[in-house]
Design a protein around this motif. Sequence first.
Motif, PDB file in Angstrom:
ATOM      1  N   GLY A  83      34.968 124.369  -5.426  1.00 14.44           N
ATOM      2  CA  GLY A  83      35.578 124.246  -4.107  1.00 14.44           C
ATOM      3  C   GLY A  83      35.583 125.528  -3.311  1.00 14.44           C
ATOM      4  O   GLY A  83      35.689 125.496  -2.077  1.00 14.44           O
ATOM      5  N   VAL A  84      35.487 126.657  -3.966  1.00 14.54           N
ATOM      6  CA  VAL A  84      35.532 127.925  -3.239  1.00 14.54           C
ATOM      7  C   VAL A  84      34.205 128.215  -2.548  1.00 14.54           C
ATOM      8  O   VAL A  84      34.163 128.590  -1.372  1.00 14.54           O
ATOM      9  N   ALA A  85      33.121 128.015  -3.270  1.00 16.79           N
ATOM     10  CA  ALA A  85      31.807 128.346  -2.705  1.00 16.79           C
ATOM     11  C   ALA A  85      31.514 127.496  -1.477  1.00 16.79           C
ATOM     12  O   ALA A  85      30.997 128.006  -0.477  1.00 16.79           O
ATOM     13  N   MET A  86      31.859 126.236  -1.536  1.00 13.26           N
ATOM     14  CA  MET A  86      31.534 125.381  -0.383  1.00 13.26           C
ATOM     15  C   MET A  86      32.290 125.818   0.874  1.00 13.26           C
ATOM     16  O   MET A  86      31.824 125.609   1.995  1.00 13.26           O
ATOM     17  N   ALA A  87      33.424 126.490   0.667  1.00 10.04           N
ATOM     18  CA  ALA A  87      34.192 126.952   1.818  1.00 10.04           C
ATOM     19  C   ALA A  87      33.594 128.211   2.434  1.00 10.04           C
ATOM     20  O   ALA A  87      33.656 128.416   3.640  1.00 10.04           O
ATOM     21  N   GLN A  88      33.026 129.070   1.605  1.00  9.91           N
ATOM     22  CA  GLN A  88      32.564 130.364   2.112  1.00  9.91           C
ATOM     23  C   GLN A  88      31.055 130.464   2.276  1.00  9.91           C
ATOM     24  O   GLN A  88      30.557 131.335   3.001  1.00  9.91           O
ATOM     25  N   ALA A  89      30.326 129.614   1.586  1.00 12.09           N
ATOM     26  CA  ALA A  89      28.866 129.754   1.597  1.00 12.09           C
ATOM     27  C   ALA A  89      28.247 129.591   2.987  1.00 12.09           C
ATOM     28  O   ALA A  89      27.350 130.372   3.365  1.00 12.09           O
ATOM     29  N   PRO A  90      28.665 128.615   3.773  1.00  9.49           N
ATOM     30  CA  PRO A  90      27.995 128.421   5.059  1.00  9.49           C
ATOM     31  C   PRO A  90      27.956 129.686   5.915  1.00  9.49           C
ATOM     32  O   PRO A  90      26.897 130.048   6.454  1.00  9.49           O
ATOM     33  N   ALA A  91      29.068 130.377   6.014  1.00  3.76           N
ATOM     34  CA  ALA A  91      29.108 131.586   6.838  1.00  3.76           C
ATOM     35  C   ALA A  91      28.208 132.674   6.267  1.00  3.76           C
ATOM     36  O   ALA A  91      27.511 133.380   7.014  1.00  3.76           O
ATOM     37  N   LEU A  92      28.226 132.823   4.963  1.00  3.67           N
ATOM     38  CA  LEU A  92      27.384 133.844   4.334  1.00  3.67           C
ATOM     39  C   LEU A  92      25.908 133.537   4.570  1.00  3.67           C
ATOM     40  O   LEU A  92      25.123 134.423   4.919  1.00  3.67           O
ATOM     41  N   LEU A  93      25.541 132.302   4.347  1.00  2.00           N
ATOM     42  CA  LEU A  93      24.138 131.918   4.532  1.00  2.00           C
ATOM     43  C   LEU A  93      23.714 132.174   5.977  1.00  2.00           C
ATOM     44  O   LEU A  93      22.622 132.691   6.246  1.00  2.00           O
ATOM     45  N   LYS A  94      24.600 131.854   6.907  1.00  2.94           N
ATOM     46  CA  LYS A  94      24.311 132.069   8.316  1.00  2.94           C
ATOM     47  C   LYS A  94      24.091 133.561   8.592  1.00  2.94           C
ATOM     48  O   LYS A  94      23.267 133.947   9.412  1.00  2.94           O
ATOM     49  N   ALA A  95      24.834 134.388   7.859  1.00  8.28           N
ATOM     50  CA  ALA A  95      24.699 135.836   8.040  1.00  8.28           C
ATOM     51  C   ALA A  95      23.511 136.397   7.278  1.00  8.28           C
ATOM     52  O   ALA A  95      23.327 137.615   7.214  1.00  8.28           O
ATOM     53  N   GLY A  96      22.739 135.507   6.665  1.00  9.56           N
ATOM     54  CA  GLY A  96      21.541 135.976   5.970  1.00  9.56           C
ATOM     55  C   GLY A  96      21.771 136.418   4.544  1.00  9.56           C
ATOM     56  O   GLY A  96      20.913 137.059   3.927  1.00  9.56           O
ATOM     57  N   VAL A  97      22.947 136.108   4.004  1.00 13.24           N
ATOM     58  CA  VAL A  97      23.253 136.485   2.619  1.00 13.24           C
ATOM     59  C   VAL A  97      22.878 135.329   1.697  1.00 13.24           C
ATOM     60  O   VAL A  97      23.226 134.181   1.967  1.00 13.24           O
ATOM     61  N   LYS A  98      22.184 135.641   0.639  1.00  9.27           N
ATOM     62  CA  LYS A  98      21.871 134.603  -0.341  1.00  9.27           C
ATOM     63  C   LYS A  98      23.112 134.308  -1.176  1.00  9.27           C
ATOM     64  O   LYS A  98      23.968 135.174  -1.387  1.00  9.27           O
ATOM     65  N   VAL A  99      23.174 133.084  -1.664  1.00  9.38           N
ATOM     66  CA  VAL A  99      24.369 132.660  -2.401  1.00  9.38           C
ATOM     67  C   VAL A  99      23.967 131.991  -3.727  1.00  9.38           C
ATOM     68  O   VAL A  99      23.065 131.152  -3.759  1.00  9.38           O
ATOM     69  N   ILE A 100      24.642 132.411  -4.769  1.00  5.34           N
ATOM     70  CA  ILE A 100      24.471 131.769  -6.078  1.00  5.34           C
ATOM     71  C   ILE A 100      25.840 131.304  -6.537  1.00  5.34           C
ATOM     72  O   ILE A 100      26.750 132.114  -6.733  1.00  5.34           O
ATOM     73  N   ASP A 101      25.981 129.997  -6.688  1.00  5.30           N
ATOM     74  CA  ASP A 101      27.281 129.438  -7.073  1.00  5.30           C
ATOM     75  C   ASP A 101      27.276 129.060  -8.548  1.00  5.30           C
ATOM     76  O   ASP A 101      26.488 128.232  -8.985  1.00  5.30           O
ATOM     77  N   LEU A 102      28.173 129.676  -9.324  1.00  4.44           N
ATOM     78  CA  LEU A 102      28.246 129.351 -10.755  1.00  4.44           C
ATOM     79  C   LEU A 102      29.099 128.118 -11.013  1.00  4.44           C
ATOM     80  O   LEU A 102      29.168 127.643 -12.142  1.00  4.44           O
ATOM     81  N   ALA A 103      29.770 127.628  -9.977  1.00  2.24           N
ATOM     82  CA  ALA A 103      30.557 126.403 -10.148  1.00  2.24           C
ATOM     83  C   ALA A 103      29.713 125.201  -9.715  1.00  2.24           C
ATOM     84  O   ALA A 103      28.494 125.305  -9.560  1.00  2.24           O
ATOM     85  N   ALA A 104      30.372 124.071  -9.531  1.00  6.66           N
ATOM     86  CA  ALA A 104      29.634 122.814  -9.387  1.00  6.66           C
ATOM     87  C   ALA A 104      29.353 122.399  -7.954  1.00  6.66           C
ATOM     88  O   ALA A 104      28.733 121.361  -7.728  1.00  6.66           O
ATOM     89  N   ASP A 105      29.765 123.218  -6.974  1.00  3.99           N
ATOM     90  CA  ASP A 105      29.753 122.729  -5.588  1.00  3.99           C
ATOM     91  C   ASP A 105      28.410 122.193  -5.108  1.00  3.99           C
ATOM     92  O   ASP A 105      28.354 121.283  -4.277  1.00  3.99           O
ATOM     93  N   PHE A 106      27.333 122.774  -5.607  1.00  2.00           N
ATOM     94  CA  PHE A 106      26.022 122.350  -5.099  1.00  2.00           C
ATOM     95  C   PHE A 106      25.118 121.787  -6.192  1.00  2.00           C
ATOM     96  O   PHE A 106      23.912 121.686  -6.017  1.00  2.00           O
ATOM     97  N   ARG A 107      25.722 121.446  -7.338  1.00  2.00           N
ATOM     98  CA  ARG A 107      24.901 120.953  -8.450  1.00  2.00           C
ATOM     99  C   ARG A 107      24.531 119.489  -8.304  1.00  2.00           C
ATOM    100  O   ARG A 107      23.508 119.054  -8.830  1.00  2.00           O
ATOM    101  N   ILE A 108      25.399 118.730  -7.679  1.00  2.00           N
ATOM    102  CA  ILE A 108      25.192 117.288  -7.618  1.00  2.00           C
ATOM    103  C   ILE A 108      24.756 116.928  -6.206  1.00  2.00           C
ATOM    104  O   ILE A 108      25.460 117.202  -5.234  1.00  2.00           O
ATOM    105  N   GLN A 109      23.598 116.320  -6.109  1.00  2.00           N
ATOM    106  CA  GLN A 109      23.011 116.054  -4.787  1.00  2.00           C
ATOM    107  C   GLN A 109      23.769 114.982  -4.005  1.00  2.00           C
ATOM    108  O   GLN A 109      23.822 115.029  -2.793  1.00  2.00           O
ATOM    109  N   GLU A 110      24.351 114.039  -4.709  1.00  2.00           N
ATOM    110  CA  GLU A 110      25.031 112.964  -3.995  1.00  2.00           C
ATOM    111  C   GLU A 110      26.498 113.305  -3.753  1.00  2.00           C
ATOM    112  O   GLU A 110      27.271 113.433  -4.692  1.00  2.00           O
TER     113      GLU A 110
END
Lengths: 345, 345, 345, 345
Positions: free
Chosen positions: A78-105
């Motif tokens: 739940g943490v990565a999904m909250a902060q990742a969009p802004a970081l990605l927009k700023a050009g920062v790559k993101v690696i999430d060790l939790a589950a936020d982006f593991r499941i496509q559906e």
Amino acid sequence: MIKVGIVGGTGYTGVELLRLLAVHPDVELTAITSRKEDGLPVADMFPSLRGRVNLKFSSPENADLTKCDVVFFATPHGVAMAQAPALLKAGVKVIDLAADFRIQEKAVFEKWYKIEHTCPDLLEHAAYGLAELNREDIKKANLVANPGCYPTTMQLGYYPLLKNGLVDAGSLIADCKSGVSGAGRKAEIGTLFSEASDNFKAYGVAGHRHTPETSAQLQRFTSDKVSLIFTPHLVPMIRGMHSTLYARLTKDISNEDLQKLFEDQYKDSAFVDVMPFGSHPETRSTRGSNMLRLALHRPDNGNTVIVLVVQDNLVKGASGQAVQCMNLMFGLEETTGLMQIALLP
Amino acid sequence: MIKVGIVGGTGYTGVELLRLLAVHPDVELTAITSRKEDGLPVADMFPSLRGRVNLKFSSPENADLTKCDVVFFATPHGVAMAQAPALLKAGVKVIDLAADFRIQEKAVFEKWYKIEHTCPDLLEHAAYGLAELNREDIKKANLVANPGCYPTTMQLGYYPLLKNGLVDAGSLIADCKSGVSGAGRKAEIGTLFSEASDNFKAYGVAGHRHTPETSAQLQRFTSDKVSLIFTPHLVPMIRGMHSTLYARLTKDISNEDLQKLFEDQYKDSAFVDVMPFGSHPETRSTRGSNMLRLALHRPDNGNTVIVLVVQDNLVKGASGQAVQCMNLMFGLEETTGLMQIALLP
Amino acid sequence: MIKVGIVGGTGYTGVELLRLLAVHPDVELTAITSRKEDGLPVADMFPSLRGRVNLKFSSPENADLTKCDVVFFATPHGVAMAQAPALLKAGVKVIDLAADFRIQEKAVFEKWYKIEHTCPDLLEHAAYGLAELNREDIKKANLVANPGCYPTTMQLGYYPLLKNGLVDAGSLIADCKSGVSGAGRKAEIGTLFSEASDNFKAYGVAGHRHTPETSAQLQRFTSDKVSLIFTPHLVPMIRGMHSTLYARLTKDISNEDLQKLFEDQYKDSAFVDVMPFGSHPETRSTRGSNMLRLALHRPDNGNTVIVLVVQDNLVKGASGQAVQCMNLMFGLEETTGLMQIALLP
Amino acid sequence: MIKVGIVGGTGYTGVELLRLLAVHPDVELTAITSRKEDGLPVADMFPSLRGRVNLKFSSPENADLTKCDVVFFATPHGVAMAQAPALLKAGVKVIDLAADFRIQEKAVFEKWYKIEHTCPDLLEHAAYGLAELNREDIKKANLVANPGCYPTTMQLGYYPLLKNGLVDAGSLIADCKSGVSGAGRKAEIGTLFSEASDNFKAYGVAGHRHTPETSAQLQRFTSDKVSLIFTPHLVPMIRGMHSTLYARLTKDISNEDLQKLFEDQYKDSAFVDVMPFGSHPETRSTRGSNMLRLALHRPDNGNTVIVLVVQDNLVKGASGQAVQCMNLMFGLEETTGLMQIALLP
């Protein structure tokens, strides 16, 4: 030098990232956030890092993570999904060790994790960080979903069998065992020394969150319908994971050919060690290293094939795998900074 | 049958009381209180008791403890002093496994435990529950302060030396080691399996609450001024305590006479085993039993005597000792229900 | 590249040397001997080394160790003294991890080790391999006696106190605790998992071979007569050593000055970490690393000073220290190949 | 009083027999043999027995076992078959904790145990000592083959399913995990603390001696052909066994009916605890007790049923079960002397 930020440096995957990155030749540790420990030197919490990591924890507000080249999320779901969009927009790559982006559906994620997914549009852009099976995607990705520990062993163990249509995809049984560090660095009675030591038990048999992740990934390897029984157990050891994978052979194949299939599949994967047929890999042979070792068995030369898989759940099962992804994302040699030899004994 | 109530049955000393009392031939378990677990069958929390203890936890309000003959307090410090006066008034005997009545001086208690003592008048009526040195007092008592685990080993180990004026009371060094269950069944990071396993450390060197209790008791054995250095350590094992006691001999005495002194002192104490001179007692030789074992050493026949003392911190160091007191208070044979043999291996 | 030979590669110090040397940038592993395992690939015995160490064990006859630049003896006592003279004559440097050259007095050695010393003339040429106190000697040496694990902690802990005449050298008490790997990789009942796990005991209280080594070295630091009580204990953990060192202050000194004394003493020693006054170092903070950490205590600001010392018995206590010596002997940076961070958790 | 002899009292099943029998109200320990330890007081080897067992080991020649009413063989395979015939002839009952009489077919025994069976005529007279399934036979027997530890869990877990024809007997998978004491008290490198601690591995996957015993017994429960995959693993704990049993349901049955089937089957078995559906039994809930606990699971309500079974491998899996048999053979209450509550924590 790659400027690295870590969100959530106070857990076990966080301190393991620090151990690995502090000696990585191409990395400069730039920021580590923890709201609770704002201002505390990291080495005060983890004395193993005294003299080696001089950073202090800073609150998310004070840490300007946009100055980083890459940010690791070693946080609860739940943490990565909250902060990742802004970081990605700023050009920062993101690696999430939790589950936020593991499941496509989205719906599957929300069913198992009981929280709303707040950036479902990112799901299709997230590369699944299992380098051995997904290397090219990771190289091009800005967002990586680092696989779960159990799923890593199940996928690398079952892949050659499913990919080559050798087994009944509908009757897979994965009997898995994990060290206690997999439960994280949280104050809980169930993982106290006096509760978990000199004891063994199954847990979450009715449904573990790694089941949907694994099933979905395994399904990508075959057009047959995958059905997986996954039974996790807790072992009284700190680190280590052992998966005993059962599958029913549906084709005639010799043990030699089975063995060769696995060896060929992983011959270019530095972190997968296919041991001789009939070996019994030990978790300690991977303790502190990024290696995953596996061995094949076939009782009485019958139609059941068993794959024994071991790894360090905090390294290949989490932080080491994340660094492996980072290496690929930044065009480095995949093994950079990850050649530690397991601590044995 | 003695009707027994237990206040605070959800901790380790609580479940250990249940294990011992459930098979005690003269006891009827009558009530177990826990505000938090009101209504929960005890065996749901501790499956080891399934089929053996059929009680449910009840909130203090619902449990009529005044119907009991004796109530054990297996609670944090401060609970017994709040409830004991009313129980005693109602004719119920009280055994407190915490520190509320261990220290005779109100001011000393309050300094170390940081709470006000609310019934200081009871202090002089409380018998100190170390049967081997205080048997007659306990027999007559209605209120017993069960000794701390560390203090039990230090007192039984130093007593014959101090009582007979053989050592310098002003330079005692007790280097003590405890299993992790001594920290209790509390959700804390420091005693997680992944923190405490495969690790060893000292703790509380600057001041542990067992120091004033021990010093005050040791002082009763001698007219010389006692000065004690007490260093506790945490051992990666569930149960067990090992105290390595150092003292400087001030009188000429042979090893044979030293040994005889200890054997004579404890020849009528069923739970103290004086091993042959030069033995190395192992904590596991007391695991699950109420035995305390000790052995004497004298390096190079010099003027330092070492007493090695082992016990199970939850039995002789806590719940077993409490049952031993109960036996005495009710005129039973001291060993009743306490003859379990240690679990080895 | 330094050509390295190892005699006795099948024990724990042997495999630990392999772990360290396989990633040492200036080393080429050249030969590993084992009579019993002649022909066996090293990685078959230690799967942690699969893919990283490709050598096979060879019998001493077949291994031409004279082609090496340096030979480590990771053997039981008595082996190095038999083979070292010929190697030294051939210009090969020798580092012995056993006791053959640790004790300068032949008679003392023979009393404690029960074997004749066959090359006593070499004793005076052997440098004692404790780099922090003997760096210059080691740099010039061709033969190094690597210190014992316990003696390393006692010397580094007591040195600043004795050197500066602050404590009574005649009443030192060292209460030491070691992980089980210190007993070596030998088939013995006493160190079976089922015997040593969940257990704690003292051993060898009547006389341990590390006593004369330590006493002799400590005596070098002071003109007062040293008298040392040394009590070793066995901790149920694989690696790690914790020494609790007691000494009686004979001079008036503030805690700040005490602390500064230690910090100044070790400020140029990369592998000694003087922690803040009153810290409780944990063995795991050194697991797998060459660090030794220590902290000072002074109960009640009295005249007893306690030094708590931790290290990994197989690294700083054995193989890491040996590599540290090798670095000095060959003019390398002392820390080369030894900067692994401890594995925590 | 039943006069009891023990052949082979120096192993773990031997000392466990002593622990249980020393407090058994109807037993008089009469003789314990060990050729190697002739003359040694038993309590010198096992200090947990100090003051409780006063026997000495005696060589087989000196121990007149024919004076006993029953003799337990806590020996390696092959010893009981050599001595049992004479004892039986002399009217002494025999309980063998090893495999000599477990397998009815001589050829199968000899294939797996690599020794000739020297009294095959006794095989048909030996009762298989699994009281829950074979109570009446045991009551009448003079010779009992005590079941293996793994087979006990597999039989009690699979019995209700096979007996009632609910599952495919041809696709049973038993993934089993044992504590290290199952390997016995033998000096071996593989079970050293430093090898087995903080580690997990499978072993004997290609063929374990408990496979033919279990298969033959399971076959007795059904007319379908039994095919069993049995995978043993080693857990870093002293005592405890956890079997995760998989079976494919071939009949439609509700979870409630499944649960009821098990509860009904074992309602008169004091030592089998059928826990609520979906429970996760922990090995420690049986530590030191003769209880076996099991629980049913059915992932996603599909056609796979999982039975989780736990026991203490040295009690219900060995010595406790043997005493249970003795009780039956001598007309005692089955539970006599076996009501110890598990040690938790």
